[in-house]
Design a protein around this motif. Structure first.
Motif, PDB file in Angstrom:
ATOM      1  N   GLU A 137      13.684   7.197 -10.531  1.00 54.61           N
ATOM      2  CA  GLU A 137      14.443   6.217  -9.762  1.00 54.61           C
ATOM      3  C   GLU A 137      14.530   6.542  -8.273  1.00 54.61           C
ATOM      4  N   PRO A 138      14.841   7.786  -7.883  1.00 58.52           N
ATOM      5  CA  PRO A 138      14.917   8.058  -6.432  1.00 58.52           C
ATOM      6  C   PRO A 138      13.590   7.824  -5.721  1.00 58.52           C
ATOM      7  N   MET A 139      12.485   8.154  -6.371  1.00 56.84           N
ATOM      8  CA  MET A 139      11.181   7.925  -5.746  1.00 56.84           C
ATOM      9  C   MET A 139      10.876   6.438  -5.635  1.00 56.84           C
ATOM     10  N   ALA A 140      11.333   5.670  -6.608  1.00 52.12           N
ATOM     11  CA  ALA A 140      11.039   4.237  -6.615  1.00 52.12           C
ATOM     12  C   ALA A 140      11.887   3.473  -5.607  1.00 52.12           C
ATOM     13  N   HIS A 141      13.090   3.974  -5.313  1.00 52.03           N
ATOM     14  CA  HIS A 141      14.020   3.203  -4.485  1.00 52.03           C
ATOM     15  C   HIS A 141      14.452   3.918  -3.211  1.00 52.03           C
ATOM     16  N   ARG A 142      13.832   5.057  -2.912  1.00 50.57           N
ATOM     17  CA  ARG A 142      14.266   5.801  -1.726  1.00 50.57           C
ATOM     18  C   ARG A 142      14.111   4.953  -0.468  1.00 50.57           C
ATOM     19  N   THR A 143      12.966   4.355  -0.302  1.00 52.54           N
ATOM     20  CA  THR A 143      12.734   3.428   0.807  1.00 52.54           C
ATOM     21  C   THR A 143      12.008   2.226   0.238  1.00 52.54           C
ATOM     22  N   SER A 144      12.503   1.052   0.523  1.00 53.57           N
ATOM     23  CA  SER A 144      11.909  -0.136  -0.072  1.00 53.57           C
ATOM     24  C   SER A 144      10.483  -0.336   0.428  1.00 53.57           C
ATOM     25  N   THR A 145       9.678  -0.933  -0.413  1.00 59.98           N
ATOM     26  CA  THR A 145       8.296  -1.232  -0.036  1.00 59.98           C
ATOM     27  C   THR A 145       8.253  -2.139   1.184  1.00 59.98           C
ATOM     28  N   GLN A 146       9.165  -3.097   1.233  1.00 55.82           N
ATOM     29  CA  GLN A 146       9.192  -4.019   2.366  1.00 55.82           C
ATOM     30  C   GLN A 146       9.466  -3.278   3.670  1.00 55.82           C
ATOM     31  N   THR A 147      10.357  -2.304   3.624  1.00 55.73           N
ATOM     32  CA  THR A 147      10.651  -1.516   4.826  1.00 55.73           C
ATOM     33  C   THR A 147       9.415  -0.766   5.296  1.00 55.73           C
ATOM     34  N   HIS A 148       8.706  -0.149   4.359  1.00 61.41           N
ATOM     35  CA  HIS A 148       7.490   0.580   4.721  1.00 61.41           C
ATOM     36  C   HIS A 148       6.444  -0.353   5.323  1.00 61.41           C
ATOM     37  N   LEU A 149       6.281  -1.516   4.727  1.00 56.62           N
ATOM     38  CA  LEU A 149       5.293  -2.469   5.233  1.00 56.62           C
ATOM     39  C   LEU A 149       5.655  -2.922   6.646  1.00 56.62           C
ATOM     40  N   ASN A 150       6.919  -3.176   6.874  1.00 57.20           N
ATOM     41  CA  ASN A 150       7.353  -3.593   8.209  1.00 57.20           C
ATOM     42  C   ASN A 150       7.105  -2.492   9.241  1.00 57.20           C
ATOM     43  N   MET A 151       7.369  -1.246   8.845  1.00 56.47           N
ATOM     44  CA  MET A 151       7.150  -0.133   9.770  1.00 56.47           C
ATOM     45  C   MET A 151       5.666   0.023  10.090  1.00 56.47           C
ATOM     46  N   MET A 152       4.821  -0.109   9.069  1.00 57.36           N
ATOM     47  CA  MET A 152       3.380   0.008   9.304  1.00 57.36           C
ATOM     48  C   MET A 152       2.871  -1.141  10.162  1.00 57.36           C
ATOM     49  N   LEU A 153       3.363  -2.348   9.892  1.00 55.43           N
ATOM     50  CA  LEU A 153       2.930  -3.498  10.675  1.00 55.43           C
ATOM     51  C   LEU A 153       3.319  -3.335  12.142  1.00 55.43           C
ATOM     52  N   ALA A 154       4.553  -2.872  12.376  1.00 56.19           N
ATOM     53  CA  ALA A 154       4.992  -2.654  13.755  1.00 56.19           C
ATOM     54  C   ALA A 154       4.131  -1.592  14.435  1.00 56.19           C
ATOM     55  N   ARG A 155       3.770  -0.560  13.689  1.00 57.58           N
ATOM     56  CA  ARG A 155       2.949   0.504  14.272  1.00 57.58           C
ATOM     57  C   ARG A 155       1.553  -0.008  14.615  1.00 57.58           C
ATOM     58  N   VAL A 156       0.983  -0.805  13.723  1.00 59.55           N
ATOM     59  CA  VAL A 156      -0.350  -1.360  13.977  1.00 59.55           C
ATOM     60  C   VAL A 156      -0.317  -2.310  15.170  1.00 59.55           C
ATOM     61  N   GLU A 157       0.718  -3.145  15.238  1.00 57.28           N
ATOM     62  CA  GLU A 157       0.820  -4.082  16.360  1.00 57.28           C
ATOM     63  C   GLU A 157       0.968  -3.334  17.682  1.00 57.28           C
ATOM     64  N   GLY A 158       1.811  -2.303  17.666  1.00 54.94           N
ATOM     65  CA  GLY A 158       1.992  -1.534  18.891  1.00 54.94           C
ATOM     66  C   GLY A 158       0.726  -0.802  19.297  1.00 54.94           C
ATOM     67  N   LEU A 159       0.024  -0.246  18.313  1.00 59.84           N
ATOM     68  CA  LEU A 159      -1.221   0.459  18.600  1.00 59.84           C
ATOM     69  C   LEU A 159      -2.274  -0.502  19.144  1.00 59.84           C
ATOM     70  N   GLU A 160      -2.340  -1.674  18.533  1.00 59.13           N
ATOM     71  CA  GLU A 160      -3.300  -2.675  19.000  1.00 59.13           C
ATOM     72  C   GLU A 160      -2.994  -3.084  20.440  1.00 59.13           C
ATOM     73  N   ALA A 161      -1.715  -3.293  20.731  1.00 63.67           N
ATOM     74  CA  ALA A 161      -1.333  -3.685  22.088  1.00 63.67           C
ATOM     75  C   ALA A 161      -1.655  -2.585  23.084  1.00 63.67           C
ATOM     76  N   TYR A 162      -1.412  -1.348  22.694  1.00 63.69           N
ATOM     77  CA  TYR A 162      -1.666  -0.226  23.596  1.00 63.69           C
ATOM     78  C   TYR A 162      -3.156  -0.068  23.880  1.00 63.69           C
ATOM     79  N   LEU A 163      -3.974  -0.170  22.823  1.00 62.55           N
ATOM     80  CA  LEU A 163      -5.413   0.028  22.989  1.00 62.55           C
ATOM     81  C   LEU A 163      -6.062  -1.115  23.763  1.00 62.55           C
ATOM     82  N   LEU A 164      -5.575  -2.338  23.533  1.00 61.37           N
ATOM     83  CA  LEU A 164      -6.192  -3.505  24.163  1.00 61.37           C
ATOM     84  C   LEU A 164      -5.467  -3.940  25.428  1.00 61.37           C
TER      85      LEU A 164
END
Length: 268
Positions: A137-164
């Motif tokens: 249970e702690p591994m399944a609910h420690r951080t929601s999947t949606q939260t992780h996806l949002n963090m990764m998306l923000a990181r990709v968007e920021g990286l894309e903006a920085y590189l381009l």
């Protein structure tokens, strides 16, 4: 039982953004996930459930044998008692019934003990599964999947903006990468960590559901066990009734015998 890492570790990784720490954490959780429900655990559980089902079949047969013998004793008792009384053979008849009841009682005790052992075995197996689920249970609910996806998306968007050199993203995302002078390998490693932890959360959640279904299967065995327990209790009650009536008949024979002796000793 395996004890999951405390939730603070996940928070620390998110705040420090240290990918090295993150990968070490991912490896530990992957190892822990593998240990919580291994192939050996699955094999052990399947073997245990098969054994329970086989023993349940044995209980079914044993209760049926007890029922048949109980019916036979009951039928003979209610149909032949009066006949044996009139033919002065009641005591011998009741002694024979008592011998049959004694043998049947041993089978009843055996069946009753086996039913109790089966119920205890099912509950023990359920407790084992619940420990596994609690570890997942702690591994399944420690951080929601949606939260992780949002963090990764923000990181990709920021990286894309920085590189381009783009400005059409959230200012904080662009500035975050610009101020940190983020390198591509570092960002890729960060995303890899986030993907890995998300995958672990999904696997842990799915495995927890799987173990929950296995627990439900075990729960499904309990009503059948309870039915055999109830059926056996009814048969025991019937046999106890026969024994009680037999004692009354024997007491009657003793009283009648004493009266005959007393009458024969009276003077003419």
């Amino acid at each position: 039982m395996l004890i999951p890492e405390p939730p603070q570790v996940e928070t620390l990784i998110a705040e420090t953004d240290d990918a090295g720490i993150g990968m070490s954490y991912v490896l530990r959780e992957e190892e822990q996930l593998a240990q919580v429900w291994s192939e050996a655990d699955r094999t052990e559980h399947e073997h245990s459930v098969r054994e329970i089902i086989d023993r349940l079949g044995g209980v079914r047969q044993l209760v049926e044998v007890v029922r048949i013998r109980s019916d036979s004793i009951w039928e003979r008792f209610i149909t032949l008692t009066l006949e044996r009384l009139l033919s002065n053979q009641l005591r011998e008849f009741l002694d024979g019934v008592d011998v049959q009841i004694l043998a049947l009682s041993q089978q009843m005790v055996e069946a009753d003990c086996e039913i109790d052992r089966l119920r205890a075995r099912v509950q023990k197996r359920r407790g084992w599964l619940k420990e596994k689920i609690a570890a997942l249970e702690p591994m399944a609910h420690r951080t929601s999947t949606q939260t992780h996806l949002n963090m990764m998306l923000a990181r990709v968007e920021g990286l894309e903006a920085y590189l381009l050199g783009r400005k059409d993203v959230a200012p904080e995302a662009y500035e975050y990468h610009y101020k940190r002078h983020t390198t591509l390998p570092g960002d890729l490693l960060y995303i890899r960590v986030r993907l890995s932890t998300t995958r672990i959360a999904i696997l842990a959640s799915n495995r927890s559901k799987q173990l929950g279904e296995l627990d439900t299967e075990l729960v499904g065995l309990l009503p059948e066990i309870d039915r055999y327990k109830s059926a056996l209790t009814a048969l025991v009650t019937r046999i106890e009734c026969i024994s009680e009536i037999s004692r009354y008949w024997l007491a009657y024979l003793d009283i009648a015998g004493d009266e005959k002796i007393a009458a024969s000793q009276e003077p003419e």
